[in-house]
Enzyme design. Sequence first.
Site, mmCIF file in Angstrom:
data_model
loop_
_atom_site.group_PDB
_atom_site.id
_atom_site.type_symbol
_atom_site.label_atom_id
_atom_site.label_comp_id
_atom_site.label_asym_id
_atom_site.label_seq_id
_atom_site.Cartn_x
_atom_site.Cartn_y
_atom_site.Cartn_z
ATOM 1 N N ALA A 1 0.839 -1.209 0.000
ATOM 2 C CA ALA A 1 0.000 0.000 0.000
ATOM 3 C C ALA A 1 0.869 1.252 0.000
ATOM 4 O O ALA A 1 0.382 2.361 0.161
ATOM 5 C CB ALA A 1 -0.916 0.005 1.217
ATOM 6 N N SER B 1 5.399 0.732 3.169
ATOM 7 C CA SER B 1 6.712 0.128 3.391
ATOM 8 C C SER B 1 6.735 -1.041 4.366
ATOM 9 O O SER B 1 7.541 -1.096 5.301
ATOM 10 C CB SER B 1 7.757 1.179 3.793
ATOM 11 O OG SER B 1 8.991 0.736 3.292
ATOM 12 N N ASP C 1 12.948 4.485 3.043
ATOM 13 C CA ASP C 1 12.103 3.550 3.789
ATOM 14 C C ASP C 1 12.869 2.919 4.943
ATOM 15 O O ASP C 1 12.374 2.845 6.076
ATOM 16 C CB ASP C 1 11.587 2.437 2.866
ATOM 17 C CG ASP C 1 10.748 2.984 1.737
ATOM 18 O OD1 ASP C 1 10.474 4.199 1.737
ATOM 19 O OD2 ASP C 1 10.387 2.194 0.838
ATOM 20 N N TYR D 1 8.015 4.664 -13.016
ATOM 21 C CA TYR D 1 9.062 5.051 -12.064
ATOM 22 C C TYR D 1 10.395 5.161 -12.804
ATOM 23 O O TYR D 1 11.124 6.150 -12.675
ATOM 24 C CB TYR D 1 9.149 4.008 -10.947
ATOM 25 C CG TYR D 1 10.241 4.251 -9.923
ATOM 26 C CD1 TYR D 1 10.014 5.056 -8.815
ATOM 27 C CD2 TYR D 1 11.499 3.662 -10.066
ATOM 28 C CE1 TYR D 1 11.013 5.273 -7.864
ATOM 29 C CE2 TYR D 1 12.507 3.875 -9.122
ATOM 30 C CZ TYR D 1 12.258 4.673 -8.023
ATOM 31 O OH TYR D 1 13.248 4.884 -7.094
HETATM 32 P P1 ADP Z 1 5.275 -2.054 0.528
HETATM 33 O O1 ADP Z 1 6.678 -1.945 1.025
HETATM 34 O O2 ADP Z 1 4.749 -0.765 0.008
HETATM 35 O O3 ADP Z 1 4.339 -2.661 1.506
HETATM 36 P P2 ADP Z 1 6.543 -3.870 -1.287
HETATM 37 O O4 ADP Z 1 6.111 -4.513 -2.553
HETATM 38 O O5 ADP Z 1 7.801 -3.073 -1.293
HETATM 39 O O6 ADP Z 1 5.309 -3.018 -0.743
HETATM 40 O O7 ADP Z 1 6.736 -4.988 -0.169
HETATM 41 C C1 ADP Z 1 5.685 -5.889 0.113
HETATM 42 C C2 ADP Z 1 6.212 -7.302 0.165
HETATM 43 O O8 ADP Z 1 7.056 -7.494 1.330
HETATM 44 C C3 ADP Z 1 5.121 -8.315 0.331
HETATM 45 O O9 ADP Z 1 4.517 -8.640 -0.908
HETATM 46 C C4 ADP Z 1 5.901 -9.500 0.927
HETATM 47 O O10 ADP Z 1 6.609 -10.182 -0.084
HETATM 48 C C5 ADP Z 1 6.927 -8.815 1.813
HETATM 49 N N1 ADP Z 1 6.419 -8.734 3.197
HETATM 50 C C6 ADP Z 1 6.203 -7.607 3.918
HETATM 51 N N2 ADP Z 1 5.742 -7.898 5.164
HETATM 52 C C7 ADP Z 1 5.667 -9.241 5.241
HETATM 53 C C8 ADP Z 1 5.255 -10.178 6.255
HETATM 54 N N3 ADP Z 1 4.784 -9.777 7.436
HETATM 55 N N4 ADP Z 1 5.320 -11.487 5.940
HETATM 56 C C9 ADP Z 1 5.756 -11.912 4.751
HETATM 57 N N5 ADP Z 1 6.160 -11.093 3.768
HETATM 58 C C10 ADP Z 1 6.118 -9.779 3.985
HETATM 59 MG MG MG Z 2 8.390 -1.451 -0.139
#
Ligand code: ADP
Ligand code: MG
Length: 376
Positions: free
Chosen positions: A111, A114, A164, A216
């Site tokens: 979303a 981060s 981040d 981007y």
């Molecule tokens: P954002 O950082 O904006 O949330 P990103 O695409 O950079 O989006 O990172 C999201 C990804 O990080 C998820 O799709 C997953 O692969 C990984 N991730 C983040 N938190 C978790 C979690 N609690 N458990 C497993 N994977 C996670």
């Molecule tokens: Mg991210």
Amino acid sequence: MTAGSRLPEGSYDAVWASPGRVNLIGEHTDYNDGFVLPFALPHSTVVAARRRAEPGWTVTSEQTGETVAFQDEKVEGWAAYVAGIVWVLREAGHDVPPADLWITSDVPFGAGLSSSAAIECATMAVLVDLIRASGGADLPMQLRPRLAQRAENEYVGAPTGIMDQAASTLCRAGHALFLDCRSLATEQVPFDVAEAGLAVLVIDSKAPHAHVTSEYAARRRSCEDAAKLLGVTALRDVDVAGLDDALAQLDDEVMRRRVRHVVTEDQRVLDTVAALRAGNLRAVGSLMTASHESMRDDYEITVPQVDTAVRVALEHGAYGARMTGGGFGGCVLALVNEDEHESIAAAVREAFAANGFAPPDSFVVTPSAGTRKISR
Ligand code: ADP
Ligand code: MG
């Protein structure tokens, strides 16, 4: 969620939490060596570790419901964010003890808040704790963001800036983190919204992200090309006083608008920091709104959902509102009176329904602590 409350029962050798973040102002300035001003969310990712006798690591995520085991092989998928931290610590010469890791989080994925930095920074914190406990060297907090960024860039393969990981590691409650993306100098700037009778409302537009990666890359290239044409290292080296001169040297209308966004956005970060230092929180509102207009008109990274959320929030009394994050969807921040966040969120929901957009999520956030130890 109470941090740590959903971990399996039992004792751990290390438990740390790292938060998600939002950027108050300073968008697409990081890769131009410029300024950003994120603050940490109350939402965080908790990582707990137990040493193990056998070599290698396992990681279990409550969110994915999976356990992944790894040793020296390259890991793909969500566990890469964890394996990448093991990799980067070993690259930096640390002897990372074998361990089982458990992860739980209330940071929404993907979303723009981060969750990726949150999982990386909390993983790094528990592993550094284990390294220290087994007689290895400490890794000062100030040095961690670079390593976590390297893990995300080189191991996971996502081309992100340093913001981040710096925010998730270094933020303090009641403050925003002023970060110079060139020198990596940081300053904690007071941002106590509650004390001022204000609230920061986050509206997750739920707009489907389309073409984010290619757009981007195109913005980034445009900035790098402009810097070359202007004979500067990065657009950071152009200031508002020199903007007209710089624009006069560029033939391409689109490139001129991209440059104008970056140069004015850097100045808006500086102006926001000055307003916060002076305790003038409401003045930040108009800077946020100007930032949004610049992203919408000059940088062209907004979508109808976020433009609608900003417009409706302003019409219903917000001091300012802007999209936060890379763009093409994601979240909007609105600076509002503490007692008006519910009515503003309701007005945005109604406008989304009237426009046929998927319902947005919204929640109030307070500037929270960065990476911290959880006692369990
Ligand atoms: P954002 O950082 O904006 O949330 P990103 O695409 O950079 O989006 O990172 C999201 C990804 O990080 C998820 O799709 C997953 O692969 C990984 N991730 C983040 N938190 C978790 C979690 N609690 N458990 C497993 N994977 C996670
Ligand atoms: Mg991210």
